[in-house]
Design a protein around this motif. Structure first.
Motif, PDB file in Angstrom:
ATOM      1  N   HIS A  31       0.891  -4.566  -4.025  1.00 50.23           N
ATOM      2  CA  HIS A  31       1.478  -4.456  -5.294  1.00 50.23           C
ATOM      3  C   HIS A  31       2.264  -5.872  -5.816  1.00 50.23           C
ATOM      4  O   HIS A  31       2.639  -6.171  -6.792  1.00 50.23           O
ATOM      5  N   GLY A  32       1.615  -6.731  -5.689  1.00 57.07           N
ATOM      6  CA  GLY A  32       1.306  -8.581  -5.809  1.00 57.07           C
ATOM      7  C   GLY A  32       2.907  -9.326  -4.602  1.00 57.07           C
ATOM      8  O   GLY A  32       3.168  -9.996  -5.607  1.00 57.07           O
ATOM      9  N   HIS A  33       3.584  -7.852  -4.072  1.00 55.23           N
ATOM     10  CA  HIS A  33       4.240  -9.015  -3.602  1.00 55.23           C
ATOM     11  C   HIS A  33       4.199  -9.639  -2.289  1.00 55.23           C
ATOM     12  O   HIS A  33       2.630  -9.244  -1.375  1.00 55.23           O
ATOM     13  N   GLU A  34       5.115 -10.492  -2.121  1.00 53.95           N
ATOM     14  CA  GLU A  34       4.658 -11.365  -0.866  1.00 53.95           C
ATOM     15  C   GLU A  34       4.880 -10.921   0.402  1.00 53.95           C
ATOM     16  O   GLU A  34       6.480 -10.728   0.561  1.00 53.95           O
ATOM     17  N   GLY A  55      -2.334 -10.332   1.738  1.00 56.37           N
ATOM     18  CA  GLY A  55      -1.248 -10.523   1.505  1.00 56.37           C
ATOM     19  C   GLY A  55       0.374 -10.879   2.382  1.00 56.37           C
ATOM     20  O   GLY A  55       0.961 -10.289   1.810  1.00 56.37           O
TER      21      GLY A  55
END
Length: 389
Positions: A31-34, A55
């Protein structure tokens, strides 16, 4: 959102915690988090089985392990926790830190999080002081562990509770209700499922997979095997009661109870698929009745009927699962159900039905989604957490 995960255990090590953390890390990355995981080097037997996930950066460091290969006990804990302080102090700043028990790791994270003014979130899988008390540990040690746990809880922005009994116990011990978030627990259905290789033996067997310590009272299954004419019992894992159970088995059920070391999730799944029944227990009146044996999740995901005995939420789960049962904590009740499973194992269609039920009930994906929601709440502008706010 940049998330740091601090844990002494992480995939590919077996167990509920490594699988849960890997699922949360993957969900966050998807979901695009680091995501950065700060953990220990895998045991020698599992080296080379690590898998990268896009990721998710995993940083591992040497750690002291016990003779069974686990990071367990005071010295192994400290061998991870003391260097962890420096690793977190020098890590690139995160928006939130997620920390897995034990409370010594929680204390290290809580201290660094306060210094760096970063909110921390602690996963309350159990209450270690309660477990120590139920195991008969001295009051001095229990009080010290209780103080340590409260130090961690009071310094975290949120506590992730594995079950409602755990959430209720934490609230009863003084943690504000709005900081206790019930997220539950589950299993990685990618690792455990009804389709795959199964361990076959000449006679049917019952499987106890996971830790067997004082609070579990798993020796009742050894005693029950002495009252059963056929079949075998396999213990897969470790625990403080293992040596005593081995001696008991040699006395009352020689050659029919087997003790194997922990294996990878894929190997454990093969043992589950081949078992006539998976057994689990929590010793009644042991002061640890809120505990839930996560081995039940793995069993039903593999389509294996479960038999639970003792106290706690595992009883309701076993009764709710297709072809499962919860029985009184006595030898004959357990033995009667073992006989029934050995005499008439579940059919392939019944196993498929149970696995389909598990897919809608114990998927780790839903747990990862809930944890992600909690982290988003903690870091949103204006959030009030105990650390860094």
């Amino acid at each position: 959102m940049r998330v740091l995960i601090a844990s002494r255990i992480y995939a590919p090590e077996p167990g509920a915690a490594p699988q849960r953390l890997a699922a949360v890390a993957a969900h966050l990355a998807d979901h695009g988090h680091e995501v950065e995981v700060v953990t220990a080097r895998v045991p020698r037997a599992l080296r080379g089985t690590e898998r990268e996930y896009p990721g998710v950066r995993v940083r591992r460091a040497p750690v002291l392990r016990d003779r069974d290969g686990f990071v367990r006990g005071y010295l192994p804990y400290l061998s991870f926790d003391i260097p962890l302080v420096w690793r977190l102090l020098t890590a690139r700043r995160a928006d939130v830190i997620v920390v897995e028990p034990p409370p010594t790791t929680g204390a290290a994270v809580r201290t660094v999080a306060r210094l760096r003014r970063i909110p921390a979130v602690y996963y309350a899988a159990d209450i270690l002081a309660d477990a120590a008390a139920s195991a008969g540990i001295s009051d001095i040690v229990v009080r010290a562990v209780r103080r340590l746990e409260r130090y961690v809880w009071n310094g975290c922005a949120a506590l992730l509770a594995v079950s409602e009994p755990v959430a209720a116990r934490v609230r009863a011990l003084g943690v504000p209700a709005d900081r206790v978030r019930l997220v539950g627990n589950g299993i990685d259905l990618g690792a455990y499922g009804v389709v795959g290789p199964a361990v076959q033996r000449e006679e049917p067997y019952a499987l106890y997979a996971g830790t067997a310590s004082e609070v579990h009272g798993a020796a009742i299954f050894v005693e029950a095997m002495a009252a059963v004419d056929t079949g075998h019992l396999v213990f897969l894992g470790s625990g403080t009661d293992r040596a005593a159970m081995r001696r008991l088995a040699d006395q009352i059920a020689p050659g029919r109870v087997h003790f194997l070391d922990s294996v990878s999730p894929a190997e454990a799944a093969a043992w589950f698929r081949g078992a006539a029944v998976a057994v689990a227990s929590v010793k009644p009146t042991g002061g640890y009745e809120f505990a839930f044996p996560t081995k039940l999740y793995a069993a039903v995901a593999c389509g294996t009927p479960v038999l639970f005995t003792g106290s706690g939420p595992g009883s309701d789960f076993a009764e709710a699962s297709p072809f499962g049962a919860s029985v009184s904590y006595d030898i004959e009740s357990v033995a009667a159900h073992l006989r029934a499973h050995f005499a008439e194992p579940a059919t392939p269609d019944e196993r498929a039905q149970l696995a389909a039920w598990a897919a809608g009930t114990v998927s780790m994906t839903a747990i990862a989604e809930r944890i992600t929601d909690v982290l988003a709440d903690v870091v949103r502008p204006g959030a009030r957490g105990a650390v860094g706010r």
